[in-house]
Structures are given as structure tokens and as C-alpha cells.
Design an enzyme around this catalytic site. Structure first.
Site, short mmCIF file in Angstrom:
data_model
loop_
_atom_site.label_atom_id
_atom_site.label_comp_id
_atom_site.label_asym_id
_atom_site.label_seq_id
_atom_site.Cartn_x
_atom_site.Cartn_y
_atom_site.Cartn_z
N GLY A 106 41.30 19.04 66.53
CA GLY A 106 40.98 17.92 65.65
C GLY A 106 41.66 18.05 64.31
O GLY A 106 42.74 18.65 64.19
N SER A 107 41.03 17.52 63.28
CA SER A 107 41.65 17.43 61.96
C SER A 107 41.64 18.77 61.24
O SER A 107 40.85 19.66 61.54
CB SER A 107 40.90 16.40 61.11
OG SER A 107 39.60 16.88 60.79
N GLU A 111 42.95 24.04 66.82
CA GLU A 111 44.24 23.34 66.77
C GLU A 111 44.06 22.19 65.78
O GLU A 111 43.24 21.29 66.01
CB GLU A 111 44.64 22.80 68.13
CG GLU A 111 46.00 22.12 68.11
CD GLU A 111 46.19 21.14 69.25
OE1 GLU A 111 46.60 19.99 68.96
OE2 GLU A 111 45.93 21.51 70.40
N CYS A 122 49.02 15.26 68.92
CA CYS A 122 49.22 16.36 67.97
C CYS A 122 50.67 16.82 67.95
O CYS A 122 51.10 17.47 66.99
CB CYS A 122 48.30 17.53 68.32
SG CYS A 122 48.46 18.08 70.03
N GLU A 147 50.32 15.67 57.75
CA GLU A 147 50.28 14.86 58.95
C GLU A 147 49.56 13.54 58.71
O GLU A 147 48.48 13.51 58.12
CB GLU A 147 49.57 15.61 60.07
CG GLU A 147 49.48 14.83 61.37
CD GLU A 147 48.61 15.51 62.42
OE1 GLU A 147 48.86 15.29 63.62
OE2 GLU A 147 47.68 16.25 62.04
#
Length: 479
Positions: free
Chosen positions: A200-201, A224, A261, A350
Site C-alpha cells: 500500500g501507501s 511494499e 506499483c 509517486e
């Protein structure tokens, strides 16, 4: 309908997982492989129902979701093959010698694992995804915290997993599901949980990472998080096939509405590139809604930050957000702006969604210096001609990523024995992969038996090697 699991129910699920560990830790490889295959068979048998549920909640489309179920069941069966091979145990024997005891080393499961499901892969990185499969494979019970972006899909998948495990003889508590923000916090705090996996974030992952470390008994956290996945196009490659590369880039960063991602979010191109000139014609597919309102808010905020950088130019797409969702966009800046400390953080953060940033560089030497300032990513890609020397480019990028591509685009992640899906911070919180056979290593720890009686040794370390697994014996690899 969103549901929040009561804290007492979280406690119950984790306590059951703790009880189940007494059985899963001793289950044979064949037995656990049977559990994984049973889950895979159950998901395959209900693929149409699962896809319909997931499409209703995510609008990702039947074709994409059908393929994702296949990837999910393929992962489960891959880990069954990992168990059959036996090398995952890393068994090592050093027989006693003058002045040295008999030492036998292997890996054993950590214990119950908390898995935090992702929004953008409702199957492959969710309830029965790679984290769950790899943990169950090595004998770790799993408690999944469902993602609120696809709750009905999560519940249905969890029911199928639970039924399949029960039919295959797995102990009660080998798998559980909880829902809700507070439940997720209670899960990582619970003393029965020995490790956590998250996709996730950066903000969400960092908060859980810190919480895992702050526990009275800290636990490993395999997160991740964010990744910009830089792409470098050399002057020669741009001159020879810039238009072709533009088409490839457009397809990659728009895939899945940019909610991957591994999306190429930062692309270094020569000043006056053919790629940039050709890209607008490839961008602007029909708008599509983003997965969740939280992702949509983050996307809007990211665009505002990009647009606020002096000199940032919108070179493809139109900034608007019709009811159907945002249009794909391409921004561009020159290298001087990109390397300005006032703007680098914004330009290397990102933006999850259908946008990518071109960075126009004047020459190869300047480019290498700029790449050295990048943080970690899951991937980096080099597009060059066969006769070019890309040694310097490769060296600087290899220090910053877990997967380095030469040609192609990073949005496809093959599920194989050799895959590495992880990279330096902020891409992940560890150097282990979350995709591929070696993902099991996250949920194991080494143990050495010194001068142990044969009767107490695990089968993997017994002298006669009853499992027939590969081992290193007195320094020599033996199969």
C-alpha cells in the site's frame, strides 16, 4: 457494505492462529502443499462468481480480473512446488570435527502472520494472494486484514479459503479475516502475531512499520510501499525507435488506470526527443474511475504538486476529472528543474494513477549524475541500442532497485523462482521479495541444532535425509 471487526474478534482470530501454529509448524511439506492446492482449486472452481463480485467493486473489467485469479492460483501452486523441492529450508550440516561440535542449521516458520491486503489487486495481493500463500506454505497461520476497496470480494474469497483448508485437514485458525482500521491496528499489536506483510501507501506502511517496531516484542514488517520506477531512454534508442518507445510507455503507464506499483512514473528522455513528440497521440484513452476515493484524493493532490513546480509542462492529456474518472496525463521538466533541491522531492514522489513525468536531459554524463540522487524503487528500465555501453547507467540504477530491465516495460511481474519484487526504501521496508518462490524467506528464521540427539532433529537435518532434499554437508552441496 463496510464492516468493522470487533477487537474481541481480532483477539479470537489471532489466538486461534497461535493455537493452530502448534499443528502447522509440524505439518509435512506434502500436507501444506495439499492445503495450497486445495485453495487454488476452490478459487478456480468459483472464478466466475469471484470476478463478478470484484468487477462490481473495482470496475477493473472481467478480462483483467479473470487473469488475476489465474495468477493467484498459479502462485499457490508455485509455492506447493517450492515445498516439493525442499531447498527453501536451507538445510546445512557440519559434522563434528576436532575442536568443533556437530552443527545442523535450517529455517523454521516464525508463527502467525498478519497480512494487509492491497487495493489494486483484489486477488493476487489480497486475501489469498502471494503473502498469504507464502506464509501458509512454510507453516505460518495467517490473519488477513481486508482492504475496504473490495469488501464483498474479500469475504467471499475468505470463505472459500476457509472451506478449502478445512476440507484439506488444516487446523482451525490456520486462516482468518478481519476488517476495519481499528482491527488492523489491533492485529499488528497482538502478541500472537510474529510478522506482518503489507502492500500500500508509504504513509500507511510507515505507520504500521513503526508500530511493529514499537511493540514490547518488535516483529519484522515486510512492506511494499511507494515506487517511481525510473526509465532511461538513451539518445541512440530515441533516435532509432522513439515513436515505438512512446507507444510502449503510453501502454505501460496507463495500464490499469496507472494503479500499478510498477508503473513507470519517471522517464528520462533526451532534450527534443522523438518519444516526447510522439507521446501525445498515444495518450488519452477513455477516462476510468480510480479504485477508491482515497486514491482519487491522492491523485488530485499529486497533480497539484506537479503542476505547482515552475517549468513543469503538461505535454499530453487534459487536466479534468469527469464522473467517469481522470484522463491520463504526461508532464515534463528539464533536468535543471529536476535536480533543484527545492523541487526534487515533489518530482520523485509517486503519484498513484494515470500520470508519468518526463525529464529532459542534455547529455549522458549529466544524466548519470542525476540518477545518483534517486531513492529506491522496485524497478528501473534502460532502453538503449545493442552497441551502446550502458555500464555506468546500469551501475547507478542497480544500487537503487530490485529489478533492472533492459528493454520492455516494468508493469508485468512474472511469478517465478527468480523474481525479485522489492527494492531499497521507500519501495519496501526490507530486501526480501513479495513475488516469486523466495517470498517464503520472509516468514522463516534460522535455527541451529548443536550435538542434538537424532530423535529430536527435524527430518530435514537427520543423517539419512529422509526427505531427499538438497543440503550442504561439510561444505559440499548435495542433492
Amino acid at each position: 457494505m463496510h464492516t468493522t471487526t470487533r477487537i474481541a474478534e481480532v483477539d479470537r482470530a489471532t489466538e486461534l492462529a497461535g493455537d493452530a501454529f502448534a499443528a502447522t509448524v509440524g505439518a509435512s511439506d506434502d500436507t501444506r502443499a495439499g492445503w495450497l492446492r486445495a485453495i487454488a482449486d476452490a478459487l478456480d472452481a468459483h472464478v466466475d462468481d469471484l470476478v463478478a463480485l470484484a468487477d462490481g467493486e473495482t470496475a477493473l473489467g472481467a478480462a483483467r480480473l479473470t487473469g488475476e485469479v489465474a495468477r493467484t492460483t498459479g502462485q499457490l501452486r508455485l509455492f506447493a512446488a517450492v515445498l516439493a523441492d525442499g531447498g527453501y529450508l536451507e538445510a546445512i550440516i557440519d559434522h563434528a570435527a576436532p575442536g568443533r561440535p556437530d552443527l545442523r542449521r535450517m529455517l523454521r516458520p516464525l508463527g502467525p502472520v498478519a497480512v494487509y491486503a492491497a487495493s489494486n489487486f483484489p486477488f493476487a495481493f489480497s486475501v489469498a494472494g502471494g503473502d498469504t500463500a507464502s506464509a501458509l506454505a512454510v507453516g505460518c497461520p495467517v490473519v488477513v486484514k481486508a482492504h475496504p476497496g473490495h469488501p464483498e470480494t474479500s469475504r467471499r474469497t475468505a470463505a472459500l479459503v476457509t472451506e478449502a483448508l478445512a476440507a484439506a485437514g488444516a487446523p482451525v485458525g490456520a486462516f482468518g479475516l478481519v476488517e476495519g482500521f481499528e482491527a488492523g491496528l489491533a492485529l499488528i499489536d497482538h502478541p500472537a502475531i510474529t510478522a506482518a506483510a503489507f502492500t500500500g501507501s508509504v504513509a500507511g506502511g510507515r505507520a504500521l512499520f513503526d508500530r511493529a517496531a514499537a511493540r514490547p516484542a518488535p516483529i519484522p514488517f515486510f512492506g511494499e510501499l511507494g515506487s517511481i520506477n525510473p526509465v532511461v531512454v538513451t539518445e541512440a534508442a530515441d533516435a532509432v525507435r522513439g515513436a515505438e518507445l512512446a507507444a510502449g510507455l503510453a501502454a505501460s503507464f496507463q495500464l490499469g488506470v496507472g494503479q500499478f506499483c510498477t508503473k513507470p512514473g519517471l522517464v528520462f528522455v533526451p532534450e527534443g526527443s522523438v518519444l516526447e513528440a510522439a507521446l501525445p497521440a498515444q495518450v488519452g484513452r477513455a477516462p476510468h474511475r480510480l479504485l477508491t476515493e482515497a486514491i482519487a484524493r491522492g491523485f488530485r493532490a499529486g497533480l497539484e504538486h506537479l503542476a505547482g513546480v515552475p517549468g513543469a509542462a503538461l505535454v499530453a492529456g487534459t487536466v479534468s476529472e469527469p464522473a467517469a474518472g481522470p484522463e491520463p496525463l504526461v508532464y515534463a521538466v528539464d533536468l535543471a528543474t529536476f535536480t533543484d533541491p527545492a523541487f526534487t522531492a515533489t518530482l520523485t514522489t509517486e503519484v498513484f494513477g494515470p500520470v508519468t513525468l518526463l525529464v529532459r536531459y542534455p547529455d549522458a554524463a549529466t544524466l548519470v549524475g542525476a540518477l545518483a540522487a534517486l531513492e529506491g524503487s522496485l524497478t528501473a528500465t534502460v532502453h538503449a541500442e545493442p552497441d551502446e555501453d550502458v555500464t555506468a547507467l546500469s551501475a547507478v540504477l542497480a544500487d537503487r532497485v530490485g529489478r533492472l530491465l533492459f528493454g520492455g516495460w516494468p508493469t508485468g511481474v512474472a511469478v517465478t523462482w527468480s523474481q525479485q519484487h522489492g527494492g531499497p526504501w521507500p519501495a519496501t521496508t526490507s530486501q526480501h521479495t513479495s513475488v516469486g518462490a523466495t517470498a517464503v524467506r520472509r516468514f522463516q528464521r534460522p535455527i541451529v541444532y548443536q550435538d542434538a540427539p537424532e530423535a529430536v532433529l527435524p527430518a530435514a537435518l537427520r543423517e539419512d535425509n529422509p526427505l531427499g532434499i538438497p543440503r550442504r554437508v561439510d561444505g559440499v552441496q548435495v542433492r
